[in-house]
Design a protein around this motif. Structure first.
Motif, PDB file in Angstrom:
ATOM      1  N   GLY A   1      34.020  17.941  33.003  1.00 37.57           N
ATOM      2  CA  GLY A   1      34.053  19.340  32.599  1.00 37.57           C
ATOM      3  C   GLY A   1      33.929  19.516  31.097  1.00 37.57           C
ATOM      4  N   ASN A   2      34.073  18.428  30.336  1.00 35.06           N
ATOM      5  CA  ASN A   2      33.934  18.487  28.881  1.00 35.06           C
ATOM      6  C   ASN A   2      32.485  18.531  28.419  1.00 35.06           C
ATOM      7  OD1 ASN A   2      36.744  17.937  29.161  1.00 35.06           O
ATOM      8  ND2 ASN A   2      36.784  16.975  27.161  1.00 35.06           N
ATOM      9  N   ASN A   3      31.548  18.392  29.344  1.00 38.58           N
ATOM     10  CA  ASN A   3      30.138  18.570  28.979  1.00 38.58           C
ATOM     11  C   ASN A   3      29.877  20.032  28.596  1.00 38.58           C
ATOM     12  OD1 ASN A   3      28.755  15.971  29.288  1.00 38.58           O
ATOM     13  ND2 ASN A   3      29.381  16.103  31.435  1.00 38.58           N
ATOM     14  N   PRO A   4      28.832  20.295  27.811  1.00 39.99           N
ATOM     15  CA  PRO A   4      28.666  21.648  27.250  1.00 39.99           C
ATOM     16  C   PRO A   4      28.502  22.767  28.263  1.00 39.99           C
ATOM     17  CG  PRO A   4      26.732  20.280  26.803  1.00 39.99           C
ATOM     18  CD  PRO A   4      27.828  19.368  27.272  1.00 39.99           C
ATOM     19  N   ALA A   5      27.849  22.507  29.403  1.00 40.86           N
ATOM     20  CA  ALA A   5      27.745  23.542  30.438  1.00 40.86           C
ATOM     21  C   ALA A   5      28.811  23.363  31.516  1.00 40.86           C
ATOM     22  CB  ALA A   5      26.356  23.549  31.068  1.00 40.86           C
ATOM     23  N   GLY A   6      29.732  22.425  31.297  1.00 42.00           N
ATOM     24  CA  GLY A   6      30.942  22.376  32.095  1.00 42.00           C
ATOM     25  C   GLY A   6      30.971  21.482  33.306  1.00 42.00           C
TER      26      GLY A   6
ATOM     27  N   VAL B   1      29.462  17.508  35.411  1.00 46.51           N
ATOM     28  CA  VAL B   1      28.730  16.255  35.428  1.00 46.51           C
ATOM     29  C   VAL B   1      27.231  16.498  35.581  1.00 46.51           C
ATOM     30  CG1 VAL B   1      28.904  15.940  37.949  1.00 46.51           C
ATOM     31  CG2 VAL B   1      28.765  13.924  36.456  1.00 46.51           C
ATOM     32  N   LYS B   2      26.843  17.651  36.123  1.00 47.96           N
ATOM     33  CA  LYS B   2      25.431  17.943  36.358  1.00 47.96           C
ATOM     34  C   LYS B   2      24.645  18.156  35.067  1.00 47.96           C
ATOM     35  CE  LYS B   2      25.868  17.939  40.871  1.00 47.96           C
ATOM     36  NZ  LYS B   2      25.269  16.871  41.696  1.00 47.96           N
ATOM     37  N   ASP B   3      25.328  18.337  33.951  1.00 47.16           N
ATOM     38  CA  ASP B   3      24.623  18.435  32.670  1.00 47.16           C
ATOM     39  C   ASP B   3      23.756  17.197  32.441  1.00 47.16           C
ATOM     40  OD1 ASP B   3      26.388  20.578  32.499  1.00 47.16           O
ATOM     41  OD2 ASP B   3      26.797  20.264  30.377  1.00 47.16           O
ATOM     42  N   ARG B   4      24.281  16.044  32.842  1.00 50.05           N
ATOM     43  CA  ARG B   4      23.555  14.789  32.631  1.00 50.05           C
ATOM     44  C   ARG B   4      22.249  14.776  33.430  1.00 50.05           C
ATOM     45  NH1 ARG B   4      27.357  10.568  30.813  1.00 50.05           N
ATOM     46  NH2 ARG B   4      29.513  11.288  30.930  1.00 50.05           N
ATOM     47  N   ALA B   5      22.350  15.104  34.711  1.00 49.25           N
ATOM     48  CA  ALA B   5      21.165  15.076  35.576  1.00 49.25           C
ATOM     49  C   ALA B   5      20.154  16.146  35.186  1.00 49.25           C
ATOM     50  CB  ALA B   5      21.581  15.257  37.029  1.00 49.25           C
ATOM     51  N   ALA B   6      20.633  17.349  34.871  1.00 48.25           N
ATOM     52  CA  ALA B   6      19.732  18.444  34.509  1.00 48.25           C
ATOM     53  C   ALA B   6      18.912  18.092  33.274  1.00 48.25           C
ATOM     54  CB  ALA B   6      20.531  19.722  34.272  1.00 48.25           C
ATOM     55  N   SER B   7      19.584  17.574  32.266  1.00 46.90           N
ATOM     56  CA  SER B   7      18.885  17.180  31.046  1.00 46.90           C
ATOM     57  C   SER B   7      17.864  16.094  31.335  1.00 46.90           C
ATOM     58  CB  SER B   7      19.897  16.699  30.003  1.00 46.90           C
ATOM     59  OG  SER B   7      19.240  16.223  28.845  1.00 46.90           O
TER      60      SER B   7
ATOM     61  N   ALA C   1      20.055  25.843  33.806  1.00 42.11           N
ATOM     62  CA  ALA C   1      19.852  27.070  33.036  1.00 42.11           C
ATOM     63  C   ALA C   1      20.090  26.815  31.555  1.00 42.11           C
ATOM     64  CB  ALA C   1      20.788  28.164  33.546  1.00 42.11           C
ATOM     65  N   MET C   2      21.138  26.056  31.228  1.00 39.61           N
ATOM     66  CA  MET C   2      21.408  25.707  29.828  1.00 39.61           C
ATOM     67  C   MET C   2      20.257  24.884  29.245  1.00 39.61           C
ATOM     68  SD  MET C   2      24.307  23.211  28.150  1.00 39.61           S
ATOM     69  CE  MET C   2      23.492  21.763  28.848  1.00 39.61           C
ATOM     70  N   THR C   3      19.833  23.841  29.979  1.00 35.38           N
ATOM     71  CA  THR C   3      18.783  22.957  29.466  1.00 35.38           C
ATOM     72  C   THR C   3      17.459  23.690  29.337  1.00 35.38           C
ATOM     73  OG1 THR C   3      19.917  21.101  30.542  1.00 35.38           O
ATOM     74  CG2 THR C   3      17.679  20.715  29.778  1.00 35.38           C
ATOM     75  N   ALA C   4      17.168  24.566  30.294  1.00 35.06           N
ATOM     76  CA  ALA C   4      15.942  25.362  30.202  1.00 35.06           C
ATOM     77  C   ALA C   4      15.968  26.268  28.980  1.00 35.06           C
ATOM     78  CB  ALA C   4      15.772  26.196  31.476  1.00 35.06           C
ATOM     79  N   ALA C   5      17.136  26.835  28.690  1.00 37.06           N
ATOM     80  CA  ALA C   5      17.273  27.689  27.503  1.00 37.06           C
ATOM     81  C   ALA C   5      17.016  26.896  26.227  1.00 37.06           C
ATOM     82  CB  ALA C   5      18.661  28.314  27.478  1.00 37.06           C
ATOM     83  N   ILE C   6      17.531  25.667  26.186  1.00 34.95           N
ATOM     84  CA  ILE C   6      17.357  24.816  25.005  1.00 34.95           C
ATOM     85  C   ILE C   6      15.899  24.444  24.806  1.00 34.95           C
ATOM     86  CG2 ILE C   6      17.861  22.540  24.010  1.00 34.95           C
ATOM     87  CD1 ILE C   6      20.518  22.625  25.608  1.00 34.95           C
ATOM     88  N   ARG C   7      15.213  24.119  25.920  1.00 40.43           N
ATOM     89  CA  ARG C   7      13.888  23.509  25.825  1.00 40.43           C
ATOM     90  C   ARG C   7      12.732  24.482  26.088  1.00 40.43           C
ATOM     91  NH1 ARG C   7      14.992  18.020  25.359  1.00 40.43           N
ATOM     92  NH2 ARG C   7      12.796  17.450  25.568  1.00 40.43           N
ATOM     93  N   GLY C   8      13.051  25.766  26.355  1.00 41.93           N
ATOM     94  CA  GLY C   8      12.012  26.782  26.416  1.00 41.93           C
ATOM     95  C   GLY C   8      11.325  26.961  27.746  1.00 41.93           C
ATOM     96  N   TYR C   9      12.096  26.908  28.838  1.00 42.69           N
ATOM     97  CA  TYR C   9      11.541  27.118  30.176  1.00 42.69           C
ATOM     98  C   TYR C   9      12.109  28.388  30.795  1.00 42.69           C
ATOM     99  CZ  TYR C   9       9.771  22.368  29.963  1.00 42.69           C
ATOM    100  OH  TYR C   9       9.090  21.240  29.592  1.00 42.69           O
ATOM    101  N   LYS C  10      11.354  28.951  31.743  1.00 46.96           N
ATOM    102  CA  LYS C  10      11.881  30.015  32.593  1.00 46.96           C
ATOM    103  C   LYS C  10      12.540  29.344  33.790  1.00 46.96           C
ATOM    104  CE  LYS C  10       7.964  32.918  31.260  1.00 46.96           C
ATOM    105  NZ  LYS C  10       6.682  33.497  31.721  1.00 46.96           N
ATOM    106  N   MET C  11      13.744  29.766  34.131  1.00 39.78           N
ATOM    107  CA  MET C  11      14.505  29.104  35.189  1.00 39.78           C
ATOM    108  C   MET C  11      14.802  30.078  36.314  1.00 39.78           C
ATOM    109  SD  MET C  11      15.806  25.994  35.618  1.00 39.78           S
ATOM    110  CE  MET C  11      15.596  25.843  37.403  1.00 39.78           C
ATOM    111  N   VAL C  12      14.391  29.730  37.529  1.00 35.53           N
ATOM    112  CA  VAL C  12      14.702  30.519  38.720  1.00 35.53           C
ATOM    113  C   VAL C  12      15.638  29.681  39.583  1.00 35.53           C
ATOM    114  CG1 VAL C  12      13.812  31.659  40.781  1.00 35.53           C
ATOM    115  CG2 VAL C  12      12.475  31.687  38.652  1.00 35.53           C
ATOM    116  N   LEU C  13      16.806  30.224  39.866  1.00 32.92           N
ATOM    117  CA  LEU C  13      17.817  29.501  40.637  1.00 32.92           C
ATOM    118  C   LEU C  13      18.086  30.226  41.951  1.00 32.92           C
ATOM    119  CD1 LEU C  13      20.185  28.738  37.658  1.00 32.92           C
ATOM    120  CD2 LEU C  13      18.733  27.081  38.858  1.00 32.92           C
TER     121      LEU C  13
END
Length: 301
Positions: free
Chosen positions: A40-45, A47-53, A84-96
């Motif tokens: 939960g200490n990852n920036p978007a809260g 463990v999935k931050d790792r996989a998404a990036s 959504a966080m990673t897409a915002a950082i890297r300039g993508y449109k994200m549909v969830l």
């Protein structure tokens, strides 16, 4: 000019902490140490931050996507928030695409990062329906599905980061790794890395007991089994009841000061069961996200 980190550079290197009270007699008296990996200490809260990036970065490197493209993903919450966080950082449109019975905190987090959110009726099949819709949207040319359930970059993220962190943080003393099973990316990747260092390390998966609905802990129908999942890489499974996981989530916060989600508590239950059967073990479980993602569900009331 000094180069500073971006928010993406803060993913990983999460703390590993020892539980002090909850283990009771299955802990110190048996020579066991139970450790919590605080994802939960990852920036978007989560463990999935790792996989998404990893999924977005590696797809870019292979030339499969480029900034400005539309990405699509079916999610129960954490992967969607991280994407959504990673897409915002890297300039993508994200549909969830997410079933409508999941917490409002998850919905709000996704849209806060600028993602478009499509809610599907849980009564029509939950995550299975959401996954089918994502695939049909890709077939219609509406965007690229990263597909966390079949994407080897999901596993790769944990082979390259989470696994090595745990090996280093425990000085190679880890004997058991316990994880909730959703997409199975975490347990597949961490397990693969740890086994490459010590083939005797036991990999334990937490799955839902009959009738239980625990976000982040799934047992998929055969047709929807994640393609990244290899059953032979998990040594044993613990079936977790929903009421037990919810109670343990409250205990984890009130007795250990660790405000984790429901699947994290399920993993802890599995870790405690392991501890009751072994001695002189170093048991690590994943606290995969933060409890504030579940406040509206009333679990912590």
């Amino acid at each position: 000019m000094k180069k500073y980190m971006t928010i993406q550079d803060t993913i990983g290197a999460t703390p590993l902490v020892s539980l002090q009270r909850i283990p009771g007699d299955v802990g110190q008296k048996r020579g066991n140490v139970i450790l919590a990996k605080l994802e939960g200490n990852n920036p978007a809260g989560s463990v999935k931050d790792r996989a998404a990036s990893a999924m977005i970065r590696h797809a870019e490197e292979r030339g499969e996507i480029k900034p400005g493209d539309t990405l699509i993903e079916a999610t129960s919450g954490n992967t969607g928030i991280a994407l959504a966080m990673t897409a915002a950082i890297r300039g993508y449109k994200m549909v969830l695409i997410m079933p409508d019975n999941l917490s409002v905190e998850r919905r709000a987090s996704m849209t806060a990062y600028g993602a478009e959110l499509i809610l599907t009726p849980a009564s029509q099949g939950g995550m299975e329906y959401a996954r089918d819709l994502a695939a049909s949207m890709q077939a219609e040319g509406k965007g690229k599905v990263l597909d966390q359930f079949a994407n080897e970059d999901n596993v790769r993220a944990h082979i390259e980061t989470t696994g090595p962190e745990l090996w280093q943080q425990t000085d190679g003393q880890i004997t058991h790794f316990v994880s909730a099973m959703g997409t199975t990316g975490t347990i597949m990747g961490v397990g693969s890395y740890l086994r490459s260092r010590n083939e005797n390390i036991q990999i334990v998966g937490a799955q839902p007991a009959e009738g239980s609905q625990i976000p982040g802990i799934r047992k998929w129908p055969e047709a929807y089994q994640p393609r990244i999942y290899q059953p032979s890489k998990v040594d044993s499974f613990e079936l977790i009841a929903q009421a037990d996981a919810e109670q343990m989530a409250r205990r984890l916060a009130a007795e250990e000061g660790i405000f984790g989600g429901i699947s994290s508590a399920g993993a802890l239950i599995a870790a405690l069961r392991v501890a009751a059967r072994v001695e002189n073990a170093t048991i690590v479980f994943i606290v995969c996200d933060r409890g504030d993602r579940y406040l509206s569900t009333g679990v912590f009331n």
